[in-house]
Design an enzyme around this catalytic site. Structure first.
Site, PDB file in Angstrom:
ATOM      1  N   LYS A   1       3.980  -6.725  19.505  1.00 41.39           N
ATOM      2  CA  LYS A   1       3.758  -5.287  19.647  1.00 41.39           C
ATOM      3  C   LYS A   1       3.006  -4.818  18.397  1.00 41.39           C
ATOM      4  O   LYS A   1       3.609  -4.623  17.338  1.00 41.39           O
ATOM      5  CB  LYS A   1       5.090  -4.554  19.814  1.00 41.39           C
TER       6      LYS A   1
ATOM      7  N   GLU B   1      10.683  -6.972   6.800  1.00 33.27           N
ATOM      8  CA  GLU B   1       9.928  -6.770   5.560  1.00 33.27           C
ATOM      9  C   GLU B   1       9.558  -5.306   5.513  1.00 33.27           C
ATOM     10  O   GLU B   1       8.787  -4.825   6.339  1.00 33.27           O
ATOM     11  CB  GLU B   1       8.703  -7.682   5.525  1.00 33.27           C
TER      12      GLU B   1
ATOM     13  N   CYS C   1       1.932  -3.161   0.954  1.00 34.11           N
ATOM     14  CA  CYS C   1       3.372  -3.075   0.684  1.00 34.11           C
ATOM     15  C   CYS C   1       3.728  -3.653  -0.672  1.00 34.11           C
ATOM     16  O   CYS C   1       4.677  -3.207  -1.322  1.00 34.11           O
ATOM     17  CB  CYS C   1       4.157  -3.777   1.787  1.00 34.11           C
TER      18      CYS C   1
ATOM     19  N   GLU D   1       8.172   5.315  -1.439  1.00 28.41           N
ATOM     20  CA  GLU D   1       6.903   4.648  -1.145  1.00 28.41           C
ATOM     21  C   GLU D   1       5.909   5.648  -0.563  1.00 28.41           C
ATOM     22  O   GLU D   1       6.172   6.277   0.460  1.00 28.41           O
ATOM     23  CB  GLU D   1       7.132   3.500  -0.164  1.00 28.41           C
TER      24      GLU D   1
END
Length: 488
Positions: A181, A256, A289, A384
């Site tokens: 996906k 993750e 990331c 973040e």
């Protein structure tokens, strides 16, 4: 009338799902927009729980034969997929640049070659995957890796194909079947991967691609009782929803989840190297990331480090990612741009100072930004941003540097600049991070474990760790001299 095929920078991309070896349309679509100019690329099939269930059913039906396929044959097909990627490298590069706005030169020379490498690496690792038999009181222990079953892989938009194939390649090598996906903001190269895999001889149903919104089809995939593994890269809130969905069937997860990684610069560091590492954090418009978005600089060199950083950052060119001279492209989506700007505006209102950038530009572009005068407990230091926004703080002692570095809820990576080997060993031993780079950045080997600590994730993938996740490990213990007949 819905157009099933799109022309993207001269390449043809099928906008439908890939399920059971066939293209499948949906009654509704969503619009895919290029961040380069904000123009619509085309309409993409908008999956429903029905298509999600069909993809899982196709993966389940294909699993027994693929799991029974000899290792050497699985490896051969994965190498053929890699051949197909290399054959269509330019096409993949321009389509992905159009779709997610990352630099075309990076896609050509780094990202797409790495996609091919992902398949080759796990194909080769499969062939040498073994554990030496060992003895227990005369009994023989034999460890094997059994394919687990259909795997749902949910991938992000910042490096769509590379991050997808970090998951797809080991899952297929392990003998699992896959439902992929892709992120709705960058779905196109996943569709091309389905074509490449089919051309390489991957049997129908072994790889399925379902497009659409996670809010509409995510639960249908992650809560399905026939799914045996789920791997996700993305945000912490989404991971929580996936984990809750998977809990009903105790489906194993690999997560993750990004980070807020530090770059520690000690006074004994090579400052030119440290500044180069710092400016590199603007890669992919900060949509990485692993990026070290928090600069922690020892006070005696902080002023000089900042001066050199401002000078070097000022030499960067931001613009059309298709141009060879561009260093920083756009943010992927208006919503992401608004999120980035909100972070910076709130930080400035709270007293932060922008020594570089600090503002939006035309289109989907945000100026590379460095903020100082930020508090450790502030939002801009703790959360973040996922954009070209960095912060700078100072420290006076090694203990303070480590304390500040570890003082977030994340623990994905850390980068350290120092000229003292013993200091590097002391500090890295104390840092909470899945990966630590010393005097370098983004050196990533698939043999190494990859993942995060704390809320940066659950589990590790890479090398044998990937096979440990995508397989059911079995230990067979055999008694000596227990055979009624020996066929020699």
């Amino acid at each position: 009338m819905i157009e099933h095929t799109l022309t993207v920078a001269g390449a043809t991309v099928d906008a439908r799902h890939w399920i059971g070896g066939e293209r499948v349309a949906s009654a509704e679509t969503f619009t895919d927009v290029s961040p380069i100019d904000g123009c619509a690329i085309g309409e993409i099939a908008r999956g429903t729980p029905a298509e999600a269930a069909a993809a899982v059913a196709a993966a389940k039906a294909a699993f027994p034969a693929w799991a029974a396929t000899p290792r050497a044959e699985r490896a051969r097909i994965l190498h053929a997929v890699a051949d197909g990627v290399e054959k269509r490298l330019e096409e993949l590069a321009i389509v992905e640049t159009t779709d997610n706005g990352a630099l075309l030169r990076s896609h050509r020379h780094g990202v797409m070659p790495r996609v091919a490498h992902n398949f080759r690496f796990f194909a080769d690792w499969l062939l040498k995957l073994e554990h030496e038999d060992f003895d227990t009181r005369g009994h023989t222990n034999h460890v094997s890796w059994d394919p687990a079953g259909p795997s749902v892989l949910i991938t992000p938009w910042n490096a769509p194909l590379m991050l997808a194939t970090w998951k797809v390649a080991p899952a297929l090598a392990a003998g699992n079947t896959v439902v992929l996906k892709p992120a709705e903001w960058s779905p196109l190269t996943a569709s091309l991967l389905a074509d490449i895999a089919a051309e390489a001889g991957l049997p129908a149903g072994v790889l399925n691609v379902v497009q659409g919104y996670g809010s509409e089809i995510g639960d249908a995939l992650t809560s399905h009782p026939d799914v045996r593994r789920i791997s996700f890269t993305g945000s912490v809130p989404t991971a929580r929803r996936i984990a809750a969905s998977a809990a009903a069937h105790l489906t194993p997860l690999s997560l993750e989840l990004g980070g807020k990684s530090p770059l520690l610069v000690f006074a004994d560091a090579d400052l030119d190297l440290a500044v180069d590492l710092a400016v590199e954090q603007y890669d992919n418009a900060g949509q990485v990331c692993l990026a070290a978005t928090r600069f922690l600089v020892e006070e005696p060199v902080a002023e000089e480090f900042t001066r050199r950083f401002v000078e070097k950052a000022g030499q960067l060119t931001q613009g059309d990612p298709r141009d060879e001279g561009t260093d920083i492209g756009p943010s992927i989506h208006p919503r992401q741009l608004e999120k980035i700007d909100g972070f910076v505006r709130r930080a400035l209102d709270a007293g932060a100072r922008a020594v570089v950038g600090g503002h939006r530009k035309d289109g989907h572009y945000y100026a590379p930004t460095l903020l100082t005068d930020v508090a450790q407990d502030s939002e801009i230091v703790q959360e973040e941003v996922f954009g070209p926004v960095l912060t700078l703080q100072t420290f006076t002692t090694e203990d303070e540097a480590v304390r500040l570095a570890n003082d977030t809820r994340f623990g994905l990576a850390a980068t350290l600049a120092t000229g003292d080997r013993e200091r590097a060993e002391r500090v890295t031993a104390r840092l909470v991070a899945g990966t630590v780079w010393v005097n370098c950045f983004f050196v990533r080997d698939l043999q190494a474990p990859f993942g995060g600590s704390r809320q940066s994730g659950v589990g590790r993938e890479g090398g044998s760790w990937s096979f440990d996740f995508y397989c059911d490990l079995k230990n067979t213990v055999t008694a000596p001299n227990g055979w009624s007949q020996d066929h020699g």
